[in-house]
Design an enzyme around this catalytic site. Structure first.
Site, PDB file in Angstrom:
ATOM      1  N   LYS A  81       0.831  -1.203   0.000  1.00 58.73           N
ATOM      2  CA  LYS A  81       0.000   0.000   0.000  1.00 58.73           C
ATOM      3  C   LYS A  81       0.866   1.254   0.000  1.00 58.73           C
ATOM      4  O   LYS A  81       1.891   1.317   0.673  1.00 58.73           O
ATOM      5  CB  LYS A  81      -0.923  -0.019   1.218  1.00 58.73           C
ATOM      6  N   SER A 156      -9.179   2.396   2.813  1.00 58.77           N
ATOM      7  CA  SER A 156      -8.293   3.109   1.904  1.00 58.77           C
ATOM      8  C   SER A 156      -7.288   2.187   1.187  1.00 58.77           C
ATOM      9  O   SER A 156      -6.574   2.637   0.277  1.00 58.77           O
ATOM     10  CB  SER A 156      -7.503   4.178   2.667  1.00 58.77           C
ATOM     11  N   SER A 180      -9.727   0.064   7.007  1.00 58.59           N
ATOM     12  CA  SER A 180      -9.153   0.183   5.665  1.00 58.59           C
ATOM     13  C   SER A 180      -8.521  -1.081   5.125  1.00 58.59           C
ATOM     14  O   SER A 180      -8.130  -1.122   3.952  1.00 58.59           O
ATOM     15  CB  SER A 180      -8.121   1.313   5.641  1.00 58.59           C
TER      16      SER A 180
END
Length: 487
Positions: A81, A156, A180
């Site tokens: 990420k 996210s 997330s």
């Protein structure tokens, strides 16, 4: 769009490389081919690094040829990420401000994956600084859901979930400050695990005072894996977990035998038999899509029957939150640095983030948020005193269209566009382990996830119950196979 190919178990792939039966180069080449074929439509990766992955694969293959030992993830391609720091590879956090930022050190989790022989295919797209549960930011094209590219994969950790769901890589790292990891796992039919606070060190992310936006969320942020199966989660957790002095929250290792969790379930499913289970379908106040209620409720009923659970429907008893969670985030944010950023490039930042930062927060807002957190922690502790696990839906809705923060109407009720996220934040406030597992689909083939929350530090029970979902059959598939299977 769903890709029809999947990966072997992570442990199996690494062991095959270590024995010389498979080359790391062949695994990485497969991942690169899938990325080249699929990512133009998905936008899962924002900074792909195929050449670095290939050079790393060549080193591992040379080690195997020389008879040298390789790590537990040897040759396995994965993704990171874009909120997680990577030495020598840009880490933008989805922000124009950090468009060209290249960290001088890896985050601890990347150190550990590299040390175990995993090979990063690159950085995956995320919401700007993680301040949204969708995959949008001002810097890169919006990530799309492999199940239906008109829809969001959640966030996210949007790109990480999309990359695994599409079969580009077998696992990815995500971060979770309020859901997330779990939300995108639910929206893409994957397993997303948020371990107990302190299981996995977080550094330099959340702790870097020199980089506004990178330095927030310290007391609620977790890093964990997004995978196709619980077995893969456990394999990766065996590498990620363990203390590090750079993270003051980390705890001693040794009380979780990650590699035996799924094997224990195969040997004796009654390991999680007879549990006292609290099931809440709406926390007493959330608007929840009827399909989500029905699918998760059916999964709980089947698990309860198969495993002789003592399942009780509960309303945990805390009030519906208003601005408290946002105030808590803002209290851990570098407001001085972030407001300077707004003054400088606010027209190039996410509108909802700018609004948060421009709000005139008071000391009372922040202390009230802290008191609210303590109240929820206490109520959850009381609930866990009578139950072994808590089960809820992961999200109030199935995946929705890209371009919005969330639906404004759920089950006929007008709601805030963030209300659909209402199940996941609790485990961040308390630091408890929580996992999202896929449990079914809507009538039009969209994934639905179920959240399992355990007692603080009882990560093993959470993952055993998740493995039970696979064995009992409420986990429909580890990886999306063909679209015609779910249409």
């Amino acid at each position: 769009m769903i890709d029809g190919r999947s990966w072997p178990p992570v442990a199996e792939s690494a062991a095959s490389v270590g024995r010389g039966e498979t080359t790391a180069t062949s695994l990485v080449t497969t991942a690169i081919d899938r990325w080249a074929e699929l990512d133009e439509e998905l936008h899962a990766f924002c900074t792909p690094t195929p050449d670095l992955a290939l050079s790393g694969a060549a080193r591992i293959d040379a080690m195997v040829a020389d008879g040298r030992p390789v790590g537990r993830l040897a040759g396995v391609p994965y993704a990171v990420k874009d909120l997680i720091c990577t030495k020598g590879t840009r880490t933008t956090s989805g922000s124009v401000r950090y468009r060209d930022f290249v960290p001088s050190e890896d985050d601890i989790v990347v150190e550990r994956c590299t040390g175990a022989g995993a090979l990063s295919l690159g950085k995956t797209n995320a919401s700007e600084f993680g301040y949204s549960a969708t995959g949008t930011n001002p810097l890169f094209p919006t990530t799309r859901n492999p199940w239906d590219t008109r829809l969001t994969p959640g966030g996210s950790s949007a790109g990480s979930a999309a990359a695994v769901a599409a079969g580009i890589v077998p696992f990815a790292l995500g971060s979770d400050g309020g859901g997330s990891i779990r939300i995108p796992a639910a929206f893409t039919s994957l397993v997303g695990f948020k371990p107990s606070m302190g299981r996995v060190p977080v550094y330099p992310g959340c702790r870097d005072p020199d980089h506004p936006g990178v330095s927030g969320w310290e007391s609620i942020e977790h890093i964990g894996p997004i995978c196709r199966t619980v077995d893969d989660v456990c394999t990766v957790m065996g590498v990620l977990a363990g203390p590090d002095p750079r993270d003051r929250h980390t705890i001693p290792a040794g009380d979780v035998a990650w590699h035996t969790i799924v094997a224990d379930m195969h040997d004796d499913p009654t390991v999680v038999g007879g549990l006292r289970v609290a099931y809440s379908e709406d926390f007493g106040y959330l608007a929840v899509d009827p399909a989500v209620r029905a699918v998760v409720g059916d999964a709980v009923a089947r698990l309860s029957a198969a495993l002789s659970w003592n399942t009780t429907r509960v309303d945990p008893g805390w009030d519906e939150p208003g601005d408290e969670f946002t105030a808590l985030i803002m209290s851990e944010t570098d407001l001085v640095g972030m407001r300077r950023m707004v003054d400088d490039i606010g027209d190039q930042m996410s509108a909802h983030l700018v609004a948060m930062l421009r709000r005139e927060w008071s000391a009372e807002d922040f202390t009230s948020a802290t008191m609210w957190r303590k109240s929820i922690v206490n109520r959850m502790a009381a609930l866990m005193g009578d139950h072994d696990i808590v089960i809820t839906p992961t999200a109030c809705v199935p995946p929705f269209e890209v371009g919005i923060q969330g639906p404004s109407v759920i089950d006929g009720r007008d709601v805030a566009d963030t209300a659909w996220q209402g199940f996941t934040f609790v485990a961040n406030l308390t630091g408890q382990p929580a996992v999202s597992v896929p449990v079914g689909f809507t009538s039009d083939g969209l994934p639905i996830g179920m959240q399992i929350i355990g007692r603080h530090l009882d990560d093993a029970t959470v993952l055993r119950v998740a493995a039970a979902c696979e064995q009992v059959g409420v986990h429909p598939m580890g990886t999306p196979a063909r679209r015609d299977q779910v249409a």
